[in-house]
Design a protein around this motif. Structure first.
Motif, short mmCIF file in Angstrom:
data_model
loop_
_atom_site.label_atom_id
_atom_site.label_comp_id
_atom_site.label_asym_id
_atom_site.label_seq_id
_atom_site.Cartn_x
_atom_site.Cartn_y
_atom_site.Cartn_z
N GLU A 63 -3.43 -102.70 -20.09
CA GLU A 63 -4.88 -102.55 -19.94
C GLU A 63 -5.20 -101.75 -18.68
N ARG A 70 -9.68 -104.36 -23.64
CA ARG A 70 -9.83 -105.81 -23.84
C ARG A 70 -11.30 -106.16 -24.01
N TYR A 79 -7.57 -107.34 -28.14
CA TYR A 79 -7.05 -106.12 -27.52
C TYR A 79 -7.04 -105.02 -28.56
#
Length: 113
Positions: A63, A70, A79
């Motif tokens: 991320e 997310r 996700y």
């Protein structure tokens, strides 16, 4: 008698037959998220053969580096793989992105001249 090449390509691999893998844990988590973005971290980690703690760390790194987006809905986390993110150091064309994963390269017919 060995199976034909086509049979070997489509036959499932016996996990106990090998002790190595082509993919890093990061790549395995990325592929697992692409396949099931709503799966819990615990289940994703278990399916990829790593601990939940390692799965959390890898998801956070992916991320942070822009490979995953997310989102939260209530208590659930989802996700999503960022499809335009370049794959980096893989031996693929320089402009390959995450959306190119799993696609076979075009095979050129042999020249006859």
């Amino acid at each position: 008698m060995k199976p034909a090449i086509a049979d070997r390509e489509t036959a499932p691999m016996d996990a106990s037959a090998k002790s190595w893998t082509f993919l890093t844990n990061h790549a395995r988590i990325l592929a697992a998220v692409a396949y099931a973005p709503d799966r819990r971290i615990r289940d994703t980690a278990e399916r990829t053969g790593i601990t939940e703690r390692a799965g959390q760390r890898i998801l956070r790194e992916l991320e942070t580096d822009g490979y995953l987006i997310r989102t939260r809905t209530g208590r659930r986390t989802r996700y999503i793989v960022h499809p335009a993110r370049p794959l980096g150091e893989l031996p693929v064309p320089a402009k390959a992105t995450c959306s190119d994963c799993g696609q076979r390269p075009a095979v050129k017919a042999p020249s006859t001249g």
